[in-house]
Design a protein around this motif. Structure first.
Motif, PDB file in Angstrom:
ATOM      1  N   MET A 173      21.030  10.710  27.234  1.00 20.14           N
ATOM      2  CA  MET A 173      21.158   9.319  27.067  1.00 20.14           C
ATOM      3  C   MET A 173      20.065   8.409  26.242  1.00 20.14           C
ATOM      4  O   MET A 173      20.288   7.765  25.282  1.00 20.14           O
ATOM      5  CB  MET A 173      21.051   8.567  28.527  1.00 20.14           C
ATOM      6  CG  MET A 173      22.512   8.837  29.176  1.00 20.14           C
ATOM      7  SD  MET A 173      22.482   7.745  30.731  1.00 20.14           S
ATOM      8  CE  MET A 173      21.668   8.725  31.762  1.00 20.14           C
TER       9      MET A 173
ATOM     10  N   LYS B 267      24.784   0.520  28.586  1.00 25.02           N
ATOM     11  CA  LYS B 267      24.146   0.848  29.773  1.00 25.02           C
ATOM     12  C   LYS B 267      22.796   0.293  29.868  1.00 25.02           C
ATOM     13  O   LYS B 267      21.916   0.324  29.018  1.00 25.02           O
ATOM     14  CB  LYS B 267      23.943   2.504  29.849  1.00 25.02           C
ATOM     15  CG  LYS B 267      25.303   3.001  29.879  1.00 25.02           C
ATOM     16  CD  LYS B 267      25.349   4.432  30.261  1.00 25.02           C
ATOM     17  CE  LYS B 267      24.484   5.417  29.236  1.00 25.02           C
ATOM     18  NZ  LYS B 267      25.522   5.339  28.093  1.00 25.02           N
TER      19      LYS B 267
ATOM     20  N   ASN C  68      21.939   1.242  24.772  1.00 27.71           N
ATOM     21  CA  ASN C  68      21.190   1.285  25.826  1.00 27.71           C
ATOM     22  C   ASN C  68      19.909   0.627  25.703  1.00 27.71           C
ATOM     23  O   ASN C  68      19.190   0.401  25.059  1.00 27.71           O
ATOM     24  CB  ASN C  68      21.028   2.940  25.991  1.00 27.71           C
ATOM     25  CG  ASN C  68      21.923   3.838  26.064  1.00 27.71           C
ATOM     26  OD1 ASN C  68      23.124   3.368  26.580  1.00 27.71           O
ATOM     27  ND2 ASN C  68      21.837   4.905  25.693  1.00 27.71           N
TER      28      ASN C  68
ATOM     29  N   THR D  88      19.409   3.112  21.224  1.00 26.30           N
ATOM     30  CA  THR D  88      18.575   3.126  22.541  1.00 26.30           C
ATOM     31  C   THR D  88      17.289   2.410  22.487  1.00 26.30           C
ATOM     32  O   THR D  88      16.651   2.887  21.599  1.00 26.30           O
ATOM     33  CB  THR D  88      18.553   4.523  23.214  1.00 26.30           C
ATOM     34  OG1 THR D  88      19.764   4.909  23.406  1.00 26.30           O
ATOM     35  CG2 THR D  88      17.718   4.457  24.497  1.00 26.30           C
TER      36      THR D  88
END
Length: 254
Positions: A96, A48, A128, A102
């Motif tokens: 998230m 994402k 991410n 991430t």
């Protein structure tokens, strides 16, 4: 006398008032709409893109974040607005940011090249990428006031040429727009160079439209200063920043 409606190009004229008809997707006037230049097939990645956008950025007419949002598969590009992240109003953001792999795209002494990170990233594992969207000064303030982001590994882009976003003045020739930054980062993580070409196509169209209707190409601030053509006063802090950006790649979000 009754007022007459006259249709001319993409404008609706009512008496002396002009109302532009706008695209519902990109919110641009129809004659400069870039939606037809979006990828025919939305870009899909194994992760994402999370955009943390300054409130002032949302008001800009020439922002590039929407190009990223509409050019990717639904749900893979998420935009959160604010000056401090995460906050209670950012539903699901904290969770998230706590997910494995991430990374925050933010240059600094602790940042690693995203090329290096991509090589060590476990194959098949989702990731991410967090982008801070605003002017450089806004992005710096947002990062400073968001302690949670400090726990995330920082990544930076490899050295590259001037931005395609020629209708905006950037701090230096190493600075990129949001869509360019994200596209390059994704292309490296995914090992797919076509991602860049597909995602920056609307940006090229936007600049072409603006130049056609009277905009001019902008040089970066460092170059203007070197040529003695930068007319605005420059403080010591700004001058120090511009010198730093001239020496290494820095992201300038729009």
């Amino acid at each position: 006398m009754d007022e007459d409606f006259i249709r001319f190009s993409d404008d609706i004229v009512l008496g002396d008032n002009v109302q532009r008809t706008s695209c519902e997707k990109c919110r641009r006037p129809q004659r400069v709409c870039w939606c037809s230049y979006l990828p025919e097939t939305p870009i899909t990645i194994n992760g994402k893109i999370i955009i943390l956008q300054h409130p002032d950025e949302e008001k800009r007419n020439l922002k590039t974040g929407p190009m990223l949002f509409h050019g990717m598969t639904s749900g893979q590009c998420l935009i959160f607005y604010g000056k401090k992240f995460p906050s209670p109003k950012h539903q699901g953001l904290k969770e998230m940011l706590m997910e494995p792999h991430t990374y925050v795209l933010y240059p600094g002494p602790q940042s690693k090249s995203i090329t290096t990170v991509s090589r060590s990233h476990p194959k098949g594992e989702p990731y991410n990428l967090v982008l801070i969207d605003g002017t450089w000064q806004q992005a710096k303030s947002m990062y400073f006031h968001s302690p949670f982001l400090h726990s995330l590994p920082q990544v930076s882009l490899p050295e590259l040429g001037p931005s395609l976003y020629v209708i905006r003045t950037q701090p230096s020739e190493c600075c990129l727009s949001t869509v360019e930054s994200a596209a390059l980062a994704m292309s490296i993580m995914e090992g797919d160079k076509s991602i860049v070409d597909n995602l920056v196509h609307p940006l090229k169209a936007l600049c072409t439209f603006q130049l056609k209707y009277g905009a001019v190409e902008h040089q970066d601030k460092v170059t203007l200063l070197e040529l003695g053509q930068y007319r605005k006063p420059v403080g010591k802090r700004t001058m120090k920043f511009l010198r730093q950006t001239a020496q290494k790649p820095v992201l300038e979000k729009f």
